[in-house]
Motif scaffolding. Structure first.
Motif, PDB file in Angstrom:
ATOM      1  N   PHE A  86       0.849  -1.191   0.000  1.00 40.27           N
ATOM      2  CA  PHE A  86       0.000   0.000   0.000  1.00 40.27           C
ATOM      3  C   PHE A  86       0.886   1.243   0.000  1.00 40.27           C
ATOM      4  N   PRO A  87       1.171   1.767  -1.185  1.00 40.64           N
ATOM      5  CA  PRO A  87       2.074   2.922  -1.271  1.00 40.64           C
ATOM      6  C   PRO A  87       1.483   4.168  -0.635  1.00 40.64           C
ATOM      7  N   THR A  88       2.351   5.048  -0.221  1.00 39.48           N
ATOM      8  CA  THR A  88       1.917   6.317   0.340  1.00 39.48           C
ATOM      9  C   THR A  88       1.378   7.208  -0.761  1.00 39.48           C
ATOM     10  N   ASP A  89       0.801   8.337  -0.382  1.00 45.03           N
ATOM     11  CA  ASP A  89       0.251   9.277  -1.358  1.00 45.03           C
ATOM     12  C   ASP A  89       1.347  10.179  -1.908  1.00 45.03           C
ATOM     13  N   PRO A  90       1.239  10.571  -3.161  1.00 45.57           N
ATOM     14  CA  PRO A  90       2.203  11.534  -3.707  1.00 45.57           C
ATOM     15  C   PRO A  90       2.178  12.823  -2.895  1.00 45.57           C
ATOM     16  N   PRO A  91       3.292  13.526  -2.807  1.00 41.26           N
ATOM     17  CA  PRO A  91       3.353  14.764  -2.032  1.00 41.26           C
ATOM     18  C   PRO A  91       2.266  15.749  -2.459  1.00 41.26           C
ATOM     19  N   GLY A  92       1.630  16.346  -1.451  1.00 34.63           N
ATOM     20  CA  GLY A  92       0.617  17.367  -1.722  1.00 34.63           C
ATOM     21  C   GLY A  92      -0.803  16.850  -1.751  1.00 34.63           C
ATOM     22  N   LEU A  93      -1.005  15.546  -1.802  1.00 38.66           N
ATOM     23  CA  LEU A  93      -2.347  14.978  -1.847  1.00 38.66           C
ATOM     24  C   LEU A  93      -2.811  14.605  -0.446  1.00 38.66           C
ATOM     25  N   PRO A  94      -4.145  14.655  -0.186  1.00 35.29           N
ATOM     26  CA  PRO A  94      -4.667  14.268   1.136  1.00 35.29           C
ATOM     27  C   PRO A  94      -4.465  12.775   1.383  1.00 35.29           C
ATOM     28  N   LEU A  95      -4.535  12.405   2.642  1.00 39.17           N
ATOM     29  CA  LEU A  95      -4.306  11.018   3.025  1.00 39.17           C
ATOM     30  C   LEU A  95      -5.418  10.118   2.503  1.00 39.17           C
ATOM     31  N   SER A  96      -5.039   9.109   1.722  1.00 36.79           N
ATOM     32  CA  SER A  96      -5.992   8.139   1.185  1.00 36.79           C
ATOM     33  C   SER A  96      -5.992   6.879   2.049  1.00 36.79           C
ATOM     34  N   LEU A  97      -6.845   5.913   1.709  1.00 36.29           N
ATOM     35  CA  LEU A  97      -6.862   4.647   2.441  1.00 36.29           C
ATOM     36  C   LEU A  97      -5.515   3.948   2.321  1.00 36.29           C
ATOM     37  N   SER A  98      -4.974   3.909   1.099  1.00 35.03           N
ATOM     38  CA  SER A  98      -3.669   3.287   0.895  1.00 35.03           C
ATOM     39  C   SER A  98      -2.591   3.999   1.706  1.00 35.03           C
ATOM     40  N   GLY A  99      -2.629   5.327   1.679  1.00 36.41           N
ATOM     41  CA  GLY A  99      -1.648   6.097   2.428  1.00 36.41           C
ATOM     42  C   GLY A  99      -1.775   5.889   3.922  1.00 36.41           C
TER      43      GLY A  99
END
Length: 206
Positions: free
Chosen positions: A91-104
């Motif tokens: 489950f990769p983290t979110d790209p910089p600048g994006l809100p926290l997703s389930l994967s993140g």
């Protein structure tokens, strides 16, 4: 048991090689760039591959310990660390600048769990007086200290204080945790390889 340990060390060694290759090819600043950011590079597939190999290595060492009668909590914590490593890669983290997703979110909390359980497992082994206990105690202390430094920026941000990884050595502290915890895992395996538990009754399962 020896076959399990050798296979575990091989998995950890190959995983470490994959991680170092990723760092060399990505060209990011390791002082400020956290490891998760490497997933967005051209060779980013090496990150989940490396973490999966760490998970396999941990599982193999845990099984070797189980067969020698090591405390079931230690075995469980090593398996939990391996499972967390796998989740971090899956489950990769979110790209910089994006809100926290389930994967993140899964990525973040799996990382925290992994960073926390390995020093606990190490300290339990230190209490059991295994071989290399002194070195393991030092590594556990360093891992916990580095973990505190990793967590502090998140706490600061919770209070609305803007703080980016460029303002702090976020990459350095995170890598300090990973390196010291791999060291704890390696010493745990080596202690079994030498098959020389000093206080053996203390580490047997209840």
């Amino acid at each position: 048991m020896k076959g399990l340990l050798v296979s575990g060390f091989a998995a950890i060694g190959i995983g470490t090689g994959a991680m170092l290759t990723l760092h060399a090819e990505a060209g990011l600043d390791p002082l400020h760039s956290v490891i998760s950011e490497y997933a967005f590079q051209e060779s980013g597939w090496l990150l989940p591959a490396s973490l999966t190999l760490f998970a396999v290595g941990s599982a193999l060492i845990a099984e070797a310990m189980r067969r020698t009668g090591v405390n079931r909590w230690v075995v469980g914590l090593l398996l939990a660390w391996g499972a967390s490593m796998f989740l971090i890669g899956a489950f990769p983290t979110d790209p910089p600048g994006l809100p926290l997703s389930l994967s993140g979110g899964i990525h973040r909390y799996a990382a925290f769990a992994a960073f926390l359980v390995m020093p606990v497992a190490g300290l339990l082994l230190v209490k059991a007086r295994i071989r290399y206990a002194k070195a393991m105690k030092i590594l556990c202390a360093l891992a916990l200290g580095a973990l505190v430094l990793v967590v502090i920026p998140y706490v600061v941000r919770m209070f609305g204080i803007p703080l980016t990884n460029d303002d702090i050595p976020a990459g350095l502290t995170q890598r300090a945790v990973v390196v010291t915890e791999l060291g704890v895992l390696a010493l745990a395996g080596l202690s079994m390889l030498r098959h020389s538990l000093v206080g053996r009754p203390a580490v047997r399962q209840a």
